[in-house]
Write a protein that holds these residues in place. Structure first.
Motif: not given
Length: 271
Positions: A1-30
């Protein structure tokens, strides 16, 4: 079976513009863009699924595409006209080398999605070919329910809840907290948190696009309601709550909560 995991991402969110590129501190501190954690979750899930599994970011924005490509993610460009992530997944199929048997939509604003939930949704979709859509629900933990209630009290649009029939079909999804629990009453059914995770076959995606937007979908801002409105069967995999709070990135105030949950996740399910 072939499966595609697709992550849709858009910049122009009405509630939170640019949220895919929002910087978050990951578990390794980066600090990294939020979508990088959704990508990590997708890659970890891909390793746990049977068959041939590919992961790809689907976007219409060059800023997201450039950032993702720079971090080694595979990207497919899709039209700006896509109304939601499901339409974007449908459009992304044209950019894949092979049409998959199954498409998994892992939301770009859901970096805390557990591997077990991806496996459960895929297993339900494979076992039930009559379903147009398989998705995931889980009982809201006290902390998550309190978070939803705080968002509602503050007038913020937060997570999504669902109600299901006894045979596991999803009946409705809402940005409100459903079902209603009268003050002082004993709940007969738990509040089910809907997780932004979907699995469908290409034919179901084509039917979804052909159906066109539904009034309830537009009013609630929930893409999955188009399946419900069109009378297409939606199955819900009931999953256990993970050891961390499953919070989506819906508002800027969610960032510190997600950072804390990423640290807790790393202790039990590193990705």
């Amino acid at each position: 079976m072939r499966t595609a995991i697709i992550i849709p991402a858009r910049f122009a969110s009405s509630r939170f513009p640019g949220k895919p590129l929002t910087m978050i501190r990951c578990a390794d501190g980066v600090q990294r863009p939020a979508i990088s954690q959704s990508w990590a979750a997708a890659r970890a899930a891909a390793a746990a699924l049977p068959g041939d599994v590919a992961c790809v970011i689907a976007t219409d924005d060059d800023r997201i595409a450039d950032a993702c490509s720079a971090l080694g993610m595979d990207v497919v460009m899709t039209p700006e006209a896509c109304l939601n992530g499901t339409e974007r997944c449908a459009a992304a199929l044209a950019g894949l080398a092979e049409v998959p048997d199954l498409v998994v939509n892992l939301q770009g604003d859901a970096p805390l999605t557990p591997i077990a939930m991806v496996r459960a949704v895929v297993a339900l979709a494979v076992a039930r070919p009559d379903l147009a859509l398989a998705t995931a629900v889980m009982p809201a933990t006290p902390a998550v329910l309190a978070h939803l209630q705080a968002d509602a009290a503050a007038g913020r649009v937060g997570g999504t809840t669902a109600v299901c029939s006894r045979d596991g079909r999803a009946l409705y999804f809402s940005k409100s907290i459903i079902p209603h629990i009268a003050p002082g009453s004993v709940p007969m059914a738990p509040v089910l948190l809907h997780v932004g995770l979907y699995a469908y076959r290409p034919a179901a995606l084509a039917a979804y696009v052909a159906a066109g937007p539904a009034p309830l979908e537009l009013q609630e801002g929930l893409e999955q309601l188009r399946f419900v409105d069109a009378g297409l069967a939606v199955g819900a995999a009931h999953c256990a709550a993970p050891a961390w709070d499953l919070i989506e990135l819906n508002n800027p105030s969610d960032v510190p909560l997600i950072e804390a949950a990423l640290a807790r996740r790393a202790a039990v399910e590193p990705i």
